[in-house]
Structures are given as structure tokens and as C-alpha cells.
Scaffold this motif. Structure first.
Motif, short mmCIF file in Angstrom:
data_model
loop_
_atom_site.label_atom_id
_atom_site.label_comp_id
_atom_site.label_asym_id
_atom_site.label_seq_id
_atom_site.Cartn_x
_atom_site.Cartn_y
_atom_site.Cartn_z
N SER A 169 42.90 -19.70 27.77
CA SER A 169 44.01 -20.35 28.48
C SER A 169 43.82 -21.86 28.46
O SER A 169 42.79 -22.39 28.05
CB SER A 169 44.09 -19.83 29.92
OG SER A 169 42.88 -20.11 30.61
N ASP B 221 48.18 -26.72 30.20
CA ASP B 221 49.52 -27.21 29.91
C ASP B 221 50.55 -26.10 29.71
O ASP B 221 51.71 -26.38 29.41
CB ASP B 221 49.50 -28.10 28.68
CG ASP B 221 49.05 -27.36 27.43
OD1 ASP B 221 48.35 -26.33 27.57
OD2 ASP B 221 49.40 -27.80 26.32
N SER B 222 50.13 -24.84 29.87
CA SER B 222 51.03 -23.72 29.62
C SER B 222 50.55 -22.51 30.41
O SER B 222 49.34 -22.30 30.56
CB SER B 222 51.07 -23.38 28.12
OG SER B 222 51.73 -22.15 27.90
N THR C 170 50.78 -19.54 29.33
CA THR C 170 50.45 -18.50 28.35
C THR C 170 48.97 -18.14 28.38
O THR C 170 48.10 -19.01 28.29
CB THR C 170 50.82 -18.96 26.92
OG1 THR C 170 52.23 -19.22 26.87
CG2 THR C 170 50.46 -17.91 25.89
N GLY D 180 53.63 -16.11 28.98
CA GLY D 180 54.31 -17.11 28.17
C GLY D 180 55.71 -16.65 27.79
O GLY D 180 56.19 -15.60 28.25
N ASN E 69 49.21 -20.76 15.20
CA ASN E 69 49.03 -19.94 16.41
C ASN E 69 48.57 -18.54 16.02
O ASN E 69 49.09 -17.53 16.51
CB ASN E 69 50.33 -19.90 17.20
CG ASN E 69 50.79 -21.28 17.62
OD1 ASN E 69 50.18 -21.92 18.47
ND2 ASN E 69 51.86 -21.77 17.00
N PRO F 72 48.42 -22.43 24.24
CA PRO F 72 48.22 -23.57 25.16
C PRO F 72 47.14 -24.48 24.58
O PRO F 72 46.53 -24.16 23.54
CB PRO F 72 47.74 -22.88 26.44
CG PRO F 72 47.04 -21.65 25.96
CD PRO F 72 47.80 -21.20 24.74
#
Length: 268
Positions: free
Chosen positions: A135, A138-139, A141, A166, A197, A228
Motif C-alpha cells: 500500500s 496517495d491512494s 488501493t 481502489g 502496474n 499506489p
């Protein structure tokens, strides 16, 4: 006597300078594994638990723990050599080692660990479990590069990569080509590659291409799967459904390494 007094004064002045001078960066210890040796080559974390005292543990060098209805204990290795970590949970509890402040270069990294899960769930249907979760701040997800699910349609537990919270939703892309075998030691690697990703999994040194997920190819919604900015990796065990069978879970873990390069050591 005059000469001796001057020598003593000179030594006192030198000592005062040394005391007043702050330590330089070179005085800061380099990161090292539990054997006390420094390491480089992109390695962010290395832990084999051999230098930790036996018994319950809440932290080590560069890691802490996260538990709920679970325990983390340093135990003698099952092969009689060194020590390993035992993680035990009740019901849908969790027990994790938490590696924080990773900040891998290029937001990409490799991880390797040896593990053995005594039993996987056989109820309820579609019981979902996680062994690794990455993790970032900033996200929301959560990237789960190592986990799986009990599939009643195929009467077994199967490895899968997943995510939650997410834009792609809550999913686990398990595959029958990667059965999860209880009571067996496995050497597991995964690679999180931010260029696409992409999550790639290796079991005992062999790549499992069926488990690979990426920006457009994953198990969630039609939205893009996007990492993230990673700063945390959790390794351990969590099962999400209440009232599972069996009612408790026992996992052993050893030889953890996280690096910006492939660590290897799994054969194959």
C-alpha cells in the motif's frame, strides 16, 4: 614540566573539538540483515529471524507487527536449523509483519519468502485469504500480490493476485493452475513493476504466468489497475470471512527479502 603542561593542554583542546563535532553521515550504521552483515545491491529489507529471542515478538529491525485475534512468535525452525516466524490466527483474524518506509526506486520491487500454511479454509464457500499486501499514502488501493481463495466449484484453494479499495474494486484473480498445498514449504517470489502496474508471481523459482495481472488485465472492474506509491508491505496471514473451517490457522515464514532487484534463492 612546562613541556608536559603544554602537551596536556593540547590533548585537552583536541578532545574538546572531538566532543563538539557532530557525527558525519559516515558514522551512521548501514542497514544490515539479522546476521549483522551490511548489504547493498538494491536490498531494502532482509530478515531470517535467527538473532531474535524465542517467544512472542512485536518488532524487529525495520519491521513491526499487526495482529487481531492473532499472534506472532519466533520459534525454532522445523528443520532444526535456526529460527523462523510462527503466525497463528483464530477465526478471521490477522497476523502480519509490517515493513514500513520502503520507498522503492521507480515504485517497483521484488519480494521473496519461504512459507508453509498448515491448513487452508474449506468453508465458507469462496473464503478469501491474503499473505501479502502492499500500500501507499496517495491512494486507497491495496495491492495483494500473494493470496488466494477457496473455490467450492473446484474443491480446493488456489493462489491468486488481488486488490481492494481502489477503482477496480475487491477481487482475487485465482487460477486452478496454481493450487495452494497445505503443510508444504514453498519459496515464493513476486515482482511489482510500476511500468505497467504488473504483478508477477513465482513459486519455487518457476514463473506462474496465469497469475500475472497488469493495468488492463486484472480481475476487477473495467477501470485501470494502478499502483499506489508504495511505502508499506505486510507479510503474513489474514482470512476475511467469519466462522471459517478450520477455526484457526497456523503459518510459518522465513528468509524474507525485499529488493529493487530479484533476490532469487528459490531454485528453478
Amino acid at each position: 614540566m612546562t613541556y608536559l603542561r603544554k602537551a596536556v593542554a593540547a590533548l585537552s583542546a583536541a578532545a574538546a573539538i572531538l566532543i563538539a563535532t557532530p557525527p558525519t553521515a559516515s558514522a551512521t550504521p548501514a542497514p544490515h540483515d539479522t546476521s549483522g552483515r551490511s548489504y547493498g545491491g538494491g536490498t531494502l529489507v532482509r530478515e531470517n529471524f535467527d538473532r531474535l529471542p524465542l517467544g512472542p515478538v512485536t518488532r524487529g529491525r525495520g519491521w513491526t507487527t499487526d495482529t487481531s485475534d492473532g499472534t506472532v512468535t519466533v520459534a525454532p525452525s522445523t528443520d532444526g536449523r535456526g529460527r523462523e516466524l510462527r503466525l497463528r490466527t483464530e477465526g478471521n483474524g490477522r497476523a502480519f509483519v509490517v515493513l514500513s518506509d520502503l520507498a522503492p526506486r521507480g515504485n517497483s520491487f521484488w519480494a521473496r519468502m519461504r512459507l508453509r500454511v498448515t491448513k487452508f479454509p474449506t468453508a465458507p464457500d469462496w473464503a478469501h485469504w491474503t499473505l501479502a499486501e502492499a500500500s501507499g499514502p496517495d491512494s486507497p488501493t491495496l495491492v495483494r500480490p500473494l493470496g488466494g481463495q477457496y473455490a467450492p466449484t473446484d474443491q480446493g484453494n488456489f493462489w491468486g493476485v488481488g486488490s481492494d479499495l481502489g477503482p477496480t474494486g475487491d477481487w482475487t484473480a485465482w487460477k486452478t493452475s496454481a493450487p495452494a498445498v497445505a503443510g508444504k514449504w514453498s519459496c515464493v517470489e513476486f515482482h511489482l513493476d510500476a511500468t505497467d502496474n504488473r504483478v508477477t508471481v513465482y513459486l519455487d523459482g518457476t514463473e506462474q504466468p496465469d497469475l500475472t495481472v497488469s493495468t488492463k488485465n486484472h480481475g476487477g472492474t473495467t477501470d485501470d489497475f494502478v499502483f499506489p506509491s508504495f511505502d508499506k508491505l505486510k507479510l503474513g496471514w489474514q482470512l476475511y470471512q467469519a466462522g471459517p473451517t478450520p477455526s484457526s490457522y497456523d503459518m510459518r515464514m522465513d528468509d524474507i527479502a525485499v529488493s529493487t532487484r530479484r533476490v532469487g534463492g528459490c531454485g528453478g
